[in-house]
Design a protein around this motif. Structure first.
Motif, short mmCIF file in Angstrom:
data_model
loop_
_atom_site.label_atom_id
_atom_site.label_comp_id
_atom_site.label_asym_id
_atom_site.label_seq_id
_atom_site.Cartn_x
_atom_site.Cartn_y
_atom_site.Cartn_z
N GLY A 19 0.81 -1.22 0.00
CA GLY A 19 0.00 0.00 0.00
C GLY A 19 0.84 1.26 0.00
N ASP A 20 1.90 1.26 0.79
CA ASP A 20 2.79 2.41 0.85
C ASP A 20 3.51 2.61 -0.48
OD1 ASP A 20 2.07 2.86 3.49
OD2 ASP A 20 3.78 1.72 4.28
N ALA A 21 3.91 1.51 -1.12
CA ALA A 21 4.58 1.61 -2.42
C ALA A 21 3.63 2.18 -3.46
CB ALA A 21 5.10 0.25 -2.85
N LEU A 22 2.39 1.72 -3.46
CA LEU A 22 1.42 2.24 -4.41
C LEU A 22 1.19 3.73 -4.19
CD1 LEU A 22 -0.58 1.83 -6.70
CD2 LEU A 22 -2.26 1.10 -5.02
N ASP A 23 1.08 4.15 -2.94
CA ASP A 23 0.92 5.58 -2.64
C ASP A 23 2.12 6.38 -3.11
OD1 ASP A 23 -1.55 5.10 -1.46
OD2 ASP A 23 -0.76 5.13 0.60
N ALA A 24 3.31 5.84 -2.90
CA ALA A 24 4.54 6.54 -3.31
C ALA A 24 4.63 6.63 -4.84
CB ALA A 24 5.77 5.82 -2.75
N ILE A 25 4.25 5.57 -5.52
CA ILE A 25 4.27 5.59 -6.98
C ILE A 25 3.24 6.60 -7.50
CG2 ILE A 25 3.80 4.24 -9.08
CD1 ILE A 25 4.89 1.79 -7.50
N ALA A 26 2.06 6.62 -6.89
CA ALA A 26 1.02 7.58 -7.29
C ALA A 26 1.50 9.01 -7.10
CB ALA A 26 -0.26 7.33 -6.49
N GLU A 27 2.16 9.28 -6.00
CA GLU A 27 2.69 10.61 -5.74
C GLU A 27 3.77 10.96 -6.76
OE1 GLU A 27 5.21 12.77 -2.20
OE2 GLU A 27 3.63 11.36 -1.62
N TYR A 28 4.62 10.01 -7.06
CA TYR A 28 5.70 10.23 -8.03
C TYR A 28 5.12 10.55 -9.40
CZ TYR A 28 9.89 9.50 -10.78
OH TYR A 28 10.94 9.68 -11.64
N VAL A 29 4.16 9.74 -9.86
CA VAL A 29 3.57 9.93 -11.18
C VAL A 29 2.84 11.27 -11.24
CG1 VAL A 29 1.80 9.06 -12.77
CG2 VAL A 29 3.43 7.47 -11.73
N ALA A 30 2.11 11.61 -10.20
CA ALA A 30 1.35 12.86 -10.19
C ALA A 30 2.25 14.08 -10.34
CB ALA A 30 0.53 12.97 -8.90
N GLY A 31 3.45 14.01 -9.78
CA GLY A 31 4.34 15.17 -9.82
C GLY A 31 5.36 15.16 -10.95
N ALA A 32 5.35 14.12 -11.77
CA ALA A 32 6.38 13.98 -12.79
C ALA A 32 5.95 14.56 -14.14
CB ALA A 32 6.73 12.50 -12.97
N THR A 33 6.92 15.08 -14.86
CA THR A 33 6.68 15.55 -16.22
C THR A 33 6.65 14.35 -17.16
OG1 THR A 33 9.03 15.74 -16.75
CG2 THR A 33 7.97 17.68 -15.72
N PRO A 34 6.12 14.52 -18.37
CA PRO A 34 6.13 13.41 -19.33
C PRO A 34 7.54 12.88 -19.61
CG PRO A 34 4.61 15.09 -20.07
CD PRO A 34 5.34 15.66 -18.88
N THR A 35 8.52 13.74 -19.66
CA THR A 35 9.90 13.30 -19.90
C THR A 35 10.41 12.46 -18.75
OG1 THR A 35 10.34 15.26 -21.24
CG2 THR A 35 12.25 14.10 -20.36
N GLN A 73 -3.55 6.75 -16.37
CA GLN A 73 -4.58 7.59 -15.77
C GLN A 73 -4.22 9.06 -15.89
OE1 GLN A 73 -7.65 6.59 -14.31
NE2 GLN A 73 -7.03 4.80 -15.49
N LYS A 74 -2.96 9.37 -15.71
CA LYS A 74 -2.52 10.77 -15.76
C LYS A 74 -2.51 11.30 -17.19
CE LYS A 74 1.26 13.92 -14.75
NZ LYS A 74 2.44 14.17 -13.95
N THR A 75 -1.99 10.51 -18.11
CA THR A 75 -1.80 10.99 -19.48
C THR A 75 -2.99 10.73 -20.39
OG1 THR A 75 -0.76 8.93 -20.24
CG2 THR A 75 0.69 10.64 -19.30
N GLY A 76 -3.87 9.82 -19.97
CA GLY A 76 -5.01 9.48 -20.80
C GLY A 76 -4.67 8.51 -21.91
N ARG A 77 -3.48 7.93 -21.86
CA ARG A 77 -3.08 6.95 -22.88
C ARG A 77 -2.17 5.91 -22.25
NH1 ARG A 77 2.13 7.92 -24.39
NH2 ARG A 77 2.94 9.95 -23.88
N PHE A 78 -2.18 4.74 -22.84
CA PHE A 78 -1.28 3.68 -22.40
C PHE A 78 -0.28 3.43 -23.50
CE2 PHE A 78 0.14 -0.70 -22.22
CZ PHE A 78 0.56 -0.78 -20.90
#
Length: 82
Positions: A19-35, A73-78
């Motif tokens: 659960g903590d890893a998923l939260d950390a990944i979600a936080e990372y993805v939310a704050g990251a640029t596409p690059t 989820q963030k980018t709208g594409r896979f």
């Protein structure tokens, strides 16, 4: 060559409870640029493919799947890059 922040983030995720890893990944993805997401995708994928310990590799597959889901989820594409 992959920079230290990617290695550090993945190492932290590996040592967290699910659960903590998923939260950390979600936080990372939310704050990251596409690059940055593209670079992390490459690092996480290569780390997974090159891991020789099956238990660790299985954990990396789960983390990578979570990362890809949240990225989509963030980018709208896979985007599959295997």
């Amino acid at each position: 060559m992959v920079s230290y922040p990617f290695v550090s983030a993945v190492t932290e995720w590996l040592h967290m409870a699910d659960g903590d890893a998923l939260d950390a990944i979600a936080e990372y993805v939310a704050g990251a640029t596409p690059t940055v997401l593209e670079k992390m995708d490459r690092h996480l994928r290569e780390t997974t493919v090159n891991e020789y310990k099956s238990e660790q590799r299985n954990r990396l597959v789960v983390l990578y799947a979570c990362f890809k889901y949240l990225e989509a989820q963030k980018t709208g594409r896979f985007s599959a890059r295997w």
